[in-house]
Design a protein around this motif. Structure first.
Motif, PDB file in Angstrom:
ATOM      1  N   UNK A   3       0.626  -1.294   0.121  1.00 45.31           N
ATOM      2  CA  UNK A   3      -0.276  -0.024  -0.011  1.00 45.31           C
ATOM      3  C   UNK A   3       0.936   1.139   0.035  1.00 45.31           C
ATOM      4  N   UNK A   4       0.338   2.194  -0.404  1.00 47.11           N
ATOM      5  CA  UNK A   4       0.965   3.764  -0.105  1.00 47.11           C
ATOM      6  C   UNK A   4      -0.172   4.248   0.780  1.00 47.11           C
ATOM      7  N   UNK A   5       0.647   4.824   1.984  1.00 47.12           N
ATOM      8  CA  UNK A   5      -0.192   5.432   2.876  1.00 47.12           C
ATOM      9  C   UNK A   5       0.330   6.663   3.283  1.00 47.12           C
ATOM     10  N   UNK A   6      -0.419   7.677   3.651  1.00 46.58           N
ATOM     11  CA  UNK A   6      -0.257   8.996   4.153  1.00 46.58           C
ATOM     12  C   UNK A   6      -0.764   9.029   5.497  1.00 46.58           C
ATOM     13  N   UNK A   7       0.132   9.163   6.381  1.00 49.98           N
ATOM     14  CA  UNK A   7      -0.563   9.191   7.861  1.00 49.98           C
ATOM     15  C   UNK A   7      -0.906  10.499   8.254  1.00 49.98           C
ATOM     16  N   UNK A  20      -0.213  13.164  -5.185  1.00 49.92           N
ATOM     17  CA  UNK A  20      -0.572  12.360  -6.438  1.00 49.92           C
ATOM     18  C   UNK A  20       0.386  11.046  -6.805  1.00 49.92           C
ATOM     19  N   UNK A  21      -0.226  10.195  -6.876  1.00 51.12           N
ATOM     20  CA  UNK A  21       0.600   8.785  -7.257  1.00 51.12           C
ATOM     21  C   UNK A  21       0.294   8.004  -8.676  1.00 51.12           C
ATOM     22  N   UNK A 124      11.583  -2.972  -5.307  1.00 45.53           N
ATOM     23  CA  UNK A 124      12.808  -2.788  -4.089  1.00 45.53           C
ATOM     24  C   UNK A 124      12.156  -2.397  -3.028  1.00 45.53           C
ATOM     25  N   UNK A 125      10.629  -2.225  -2.839  1.00 50.80           N
ATOM     26  CA  UNK A 125      10.219  -1.720  -1.523  1.00 50.80           C
ATOM     27  C   UNK A 125       9.866  -2.710  -0.697  1.00 50.80           C
ATOM     28  N   UNK A 126      10.290  -2.817   0.655  1.00 47.79           N
ATOM     29  CA  UNK A 126       9.733  -3.801   1.348  1.00 47.79           C
ATOM     30  C   UNK A 126       8.449  -3.250   2.419  1.00 47.79           C
ATOM     31  N   UNK A 127       7.323  -3.988   2.073  1.00 42.78           N
ATOM     32  CA  UNK A 127       6.273  -3.533   2.598  1.00 42.78           C
ATOM     33  C   UNK A 127       5.347  -2.406   2.128  1.00 42.78           C
ATOM     34  N   UNK A 128       4.927  -1.572   2.815  1.00 44.74           N
ATOM     35  CA  UNK A 128       3.914  -0.307   2.562  1.00 44.74           C
ATOM     36  C   UNK A 128       5.181   0.747   2.332  1.00 44.74           C
ATOM     37  N   UNK A 129       4.825   1.646   1.579  1.00 51.20           N
ATOM     38  CA  UNK A 129       5.254   3.114   1.449  1.00 51.20           C
ATOM     39  C   UNK A 129       4.378   3.893   2.332  1.00 51.20           C
ATOM     40  N   UNK A 130       5.004   4.427   3.198  1.00 49.87           N
ATOM     41  CA  UNK A 130       4.281   5.430   4.307  1.00 49.87           C
ATOM     42  C   UNK A 130       4.888   6.878   4.439  1.00 49.87           C
ATOM     43  N   UNK A 131       4.226   7.903   4.361  1.00 51.80           N
ATOM     44  CA  UNK A 131       4.558   9.110   4.420  1.00 51.80           C
ATOM     45  C   UNK A 131       4.147   9.483   5.842  1.00 51.80           C
ATOM     46  N   UNK A 226      -5.923  12.399  -0.498  1.00 51.89           N
ATOM     47  CA  UNK A 226      -6.159  13.841   0.341  1.00 51.89           C
ATOM     48  C   UNK A 226      -6.556  13.300   1.630  1.00 51.89           C
ATOM     49  N   UNK A 227      -6.757  14.314   2.697  1.00 51.02           N
ATOM     50  CA  UNK A 227      -7.321  14.032   4.180  1.00 51.02           C
ATOM     51  C   UNK A 227      -8.246  13.061   4.052  1.00 51.02           C
ATOM     52  N   UNK A 228      -9.141  12.740   2.917  1.00 52.42           N
ATOM     53  CA  UNK A 228     -10.366  11.899   3.083  1.00 52.42           C
ATOM     54  C   UNK A 228     -10.125  10.762   2.313  1.00 52.42           C
ATOM     55  N   UNK A 229      -8.829  10.516   1.699  1.00 48.74           N
ATOM     56  CA  UNK A 229      -8.473   9.516   1.134  1.00 48.74           C
ATOM     57  C   UNK A 229      -7.224   9.182   1.229  1.00 48.74           C
ATOM     58  N   UNK A 230      -6.880   8.579   2.508  1.00 48.45           N
ATOM     59  CA  UNK A 230      -5.245   8.324   2.771  1.00 48.45           C
ATOM     60  C   UNK A 230      -4.406   7.246   2.222  1.00 48.45           C
ATOM     61  N   UNK A 231      -4.933   6.477   1.666  1.00 48.40           N
ATOM     62  CA  UNK A 231      -4.077   5.203   1.051  1.00 48.40           C
ATOM     63  C   UNK A 231      -4.764   4.421  -0.267  1.00 48.40           C
TER      64      UNK A 231
END
Length: 235
Positions: A3-7, A20-21, A124-131, A226-231
């Protein structure tokens, strides 16, 4: 399932921001026509210079906004946004070098639209990408370096299970997950902190996706967090 997650560490600072992804699958990133990508970059450099209307570099709106952004979280002294670094180079009359097709494409879009953009090799990513905000002990070796330089506690970083992959939001990327000619699957990321440029942001992401598919094949999917769609799911 990656996943790509923005905390919330990020959204609490920048509630109106957008991330944007562009997920690129099955691309061919080998260099086939270096001149084509060089021309693409030169055209983007020219466009960028036309947008830098204030003769005092730091007074241009895009520079001012990103410097204000970087003052809202812990950063390494002298760290600047990736778009400022690109623009400063062009402003001083220094052309960007070809790196590889995918990086050349996102650099050209970054310059054309004055938006920071970066990318990682998904494989090359291990697990999720998290901001999120850094703890301060995350392993990180920057492009062009050979030693571990962990982020500061409270610094905004992108990370995975094995450490930081980009420090100070979009300042410096990790050698561990960098895009190379062998990259087949990639995630490209673009940040927007100026809420007045939402439409340009969407256009830039769509053009980025289109140029990747036109030049490198494969398939691309664009998402905006965005703040309403975080991953989102990357796989």
């Amino acid at each position: 399932m990656k996943k790509f997650i923005v905390e919330n560490d990020f959204w609490n600072l920048f509630p109106k921001a957008k991330i944007g992804v562009v997920v690129c699958k099955g691309i061919d990133n080998t260099i086939k026509n270096e001149e084509k990508f060089k021309k693409m970059i030169l055209e983007a450099e020219k466009k960028a210079l036309e947008c830098l209307k204030n003769p005092e570099f730091s007074s241009n709106e895009v520079i001012r906004i990103w410097r204000e952004t970087f003052r809202k979280f812990k950063t390494k002294k002298g760290a600047r946004s990736s778009i400022e670094s690109l623009l400063k180079r062009v402003y001083k009359g220094n052309h960007l070098n070809n790196i590889n097709p995918l990086v050349d494409i996102y650099n050209s879009i970054s310059l054309k639209y004055l938006l920071p953009c970066g990318g990682e090799d998904i494989d090359k990513i291990s697990g999720d990408i998290i901001l999120t905000k850094a703890v301060g002990d995350e392993f990180f070796v920057a492009l062009g370096e050979d030693k571990n330089e962990p982020p500061y506690e409270g610094e905004l970083i992108y990370k995975d299970n094995n450490g930081a992959i980009c420090r100070c939001l979009n300042w410096r990327e990790s050698v561990r997950t960098m895009l190379t000619e062998n990259t087949k699957n990639a995630v490209l990321c673009m940040e927007l902190v100026d809420e007045n440029r939402g439409k340009e942001f969407e256009i830039a992401l769509e053009e980025l996706s289109k140029k990747v598919m036109e030049n490198l094949g494969g398939a691309c999917k664009v998402s905006i967090l965005d703040i309403n769609n975080k991953e989102i799911i990357l796989d």
